[in-house]
Design a protein around this motif. Structure first.
Motif, PDB file in Angstrom:
ATOM      1  N   VAL A   7       0.846  -1.184   0.000  1.00 15.86           N
ATOM      2  CA  VAL A   7       0.000   0.000   0.000  1.00 15.86           C
ATOM      3  C   VAL A   7       0.884   1.237   0.000  1.00 15.86           C
ATOM      4  CG1 VAL A   7      -1.770   1.289   1.253  1.00 15.86           C
ATOM      5  CG2 VAL A   7      -1.841  -1.211   1.215  1.00 15.86           C
ATOM      6  N   LEU A  37      -5.044   1.107   6.942  1.00 17.28           N
ATOM      7  CA  LEU A  37      -4.353   1.561   5.742  1.00 17.28           C
ATOM      8  C   LEU A  37      -3.328   2.636   6.053  1.00 17.28           C
ATOM      9  CD1 LEU A  37      -7.397   1.662   3.282  1.00 17.28           C
ATOM     10  CD2 LEU A  37      -5.582  -0.037   3.376  1.00 17.28           C
ATOM     11  N   CYS A  72      -7.123  -3.145  -1.259  1.00 14.37           N
ATOM     12  CA  CYS A  72      -6.729  -1.771  -1.614  1.00 14.37           C
ATOM     13  C   CYS A  72      -5.929  -1.750  -2.908  1.00 14.37           C
ATOM     14  CB  CYS A  72      -5.923  -1.166  -0.465  1.00 14.37           C
ATOM     15  SG  CYS A  72      -5.457   0.571  -0.741  1.00 14.37           S
ATOM     16  N   LEU A  77      -8.893   2.272  -3.170  1.00 15.99           N
ATOM     17  CA  LEU A  77      -9.057   2.756  -1.806  1.00 15.99           C
ATOM     18  C   LEU A  77     -10.516   2.743  -1.370  1.00 15.99           C
ATOM     19  CD1 LEU A  77      -7.743   3.996   0.703  1.00 15.99           C
ATOM     20  CD2 LEU A  77      -8.015   6.256  -0.350  1.00 15.99           C
ATOM     21  N   ALA A  80     -11.663  -0.676  -0.438  1.00 12.87           N
ATOM     22  CA  ALA A  80     -11.039  -1.168   0.783  1.00 12.87           C
ATOM     23  C   ALA A  80     -11.702  -0.609   2.033  1.00 12.87           C
ATOM     24  CB  ALA A  80      -9.555  -0.832   0.788  1.00 12.87           C
TER      25      ALA A  80
END
Length: 376
Positions: A7, A37, A72, A77, A80
């Motif tokens: 990520v 995240l 993700c 995004l 996720a």
């Protein structure tokens, strides 16, 4: 250990997630996903913690962190941050053939020492016969309920022992007709008849109002019987229901003539599925019309009869069941009212092109029926 899904958030994405974490009205799972995240971010501004470290910081399982990183990277995004929808396909315990075997088993003699079949006995017997590997009595109950079966009732779809072969022969014939691919030149039409008792009110009803339901008098007056004859094309979603004062052969013959000459004038041959009654024969056409007319009608018809005690194989009977629940389950004073209400119901069903989801098939039927009825 090297991560497969890494990520890397941009500055704008980090700002968006940090703002999401600070919001007081944000759903808890969205805030948790945002925190994961942010801690897993290996971009220029991210700490890039290990999954175990993120899991301990946020208070989740390390596997949850790994799956969220993968979503993700693969889905973005926004995806996720949301919960992943569970794509679970509910598997039917009994397919169409299995349901047919349950129906046949229900009609057979119960085990020695038992006065009738119970849900537990039926489920155990299905497993013994190899129809399914395992099945609960609740699954059996749902199938029986769908088919309007009640185990404690004895006189339902019974098959006389000496007529097993005839029943199976006629049943397979009907099921093979239902498996034919749809062809407008060769339509399949199911025909059935029923009667409705006309009931007239002796006192006016009291309309309902807030706090009080509608009321009607317990007394009523019988006012004759309305006889219904239905022609139903189940794979086309079309039906025609006639209301008459009798079920005599001429009435049936006139309905068949209208089916051939008006309803399906361009069809090469019409397959007509119906009960094996004395009036449902070509002789009735010869009684009602001139020989040349009767012969012309017969040349465009293929008669397929349901077995005795097997009228449930007629899709028109299924349609009559719906008609009874949706339209006829009330007091209708005379045949004209019955005709008007039935025509309105049929018109709405035709406009919606309502069909039948028929699931019974003949695949492996001979083997399974041989297990149930060794005398065949």
């Amino acid at each position: 250990m090297k991560k497969k899904y890494i990520v890397r958030l941009t500055a704008e994405e980090r700002q968006s997630l940090e703002a999401l974490v600070r919001k007081g009205k944000t759903a808890a799972y969205r805030r948790t996903h945002a925190q994961i995240l942010l801690w897993a971010d290996e971009g220029d501004q991210g700490p890039g913690l290990l999954d175990s470290e993120v899991a301990e910081t946020v208070g989740v399982n390390a596997r949850t962190v790994s799956r969220l990183r993968q979503r993700c990277v693969e889905e973005g995004l926004d995806a996720a941050l949301e919960r992943k929808r569970r794509m679970r396909e509910k598997r039917r315990v009994l397919d169409g053939d299995g349901e047919a075997q349950l129906v046949a088993l229900m009609c057979s003699e119960p085990p020695p020492g038992q006065s009738r079949w119970t849900l537990h006995l039926l489920s155990d017997r299905l497993v013994e016969l190899g129809v399914v590997e395992s099945i609960s009595h609740e699954s059996v109950r749902r199938v029986l309920k769908k088919n309007a079966f009640k185990p404690w009732r004895k006189a339902m779809w019974c098959i006389p022992p000496k007529q097993n072969a005839a029943f199976v022969c006629a049943m397979e014939r009907v099921l093979e007709v239902y498996k034919r691919p749809f062809d407008p030149d060769y339509p399949v039409v199911c025909m059935d008849e029923t009667s409705v008792q006309c009931v007239r009110e002796v006192r006016p009803r009291v309309p309902g109002k807030p706090g009080q339901i509608e009321r009607y008098d317990v007394e009523y007056e019988r006012n004759g019987v309305a006889h219904l004859i239905q022609f139903y094309a189940p794979f086309r979603g079309w039906r025609r229901i006639e209301v008459a004062d009798n079920h005599a052969a001429p009435q049936w013959a006139e309905g068949v003539r209208a089916l051939v000459e008006k309803d399906f004038p361009d069809a090469r041959r019409i397959t007509l599925v119906m009960d094996n009654l004395s009036t449902h024969t070509g002789a009735s056409l010869y009684k009602a019309f001139e020989p040349q007319v009767a012969r012309a009608l017969l040349d465009k018809l293929e008669f397929v009869y349901t077995p005795k005690h097997g009228s449930w194989l007629n899709m028109a009977e299924c349609e009559f069941s719906v008609l009874s629940r949706q339209c006829l389950d009330r007091r209708l004073p005379d045949r004209e009212t019955v005709r008007r209400e039935v025509e309105a119901w049929a018109a709405a069903r035709n406009q919606a092109a309502v069909t039948v989801d028929w699931r019974f098939t003949t695949e492996d039927a001979r083997i399974k029926l041989k297990q149930l009825y060794p005398t065949i």
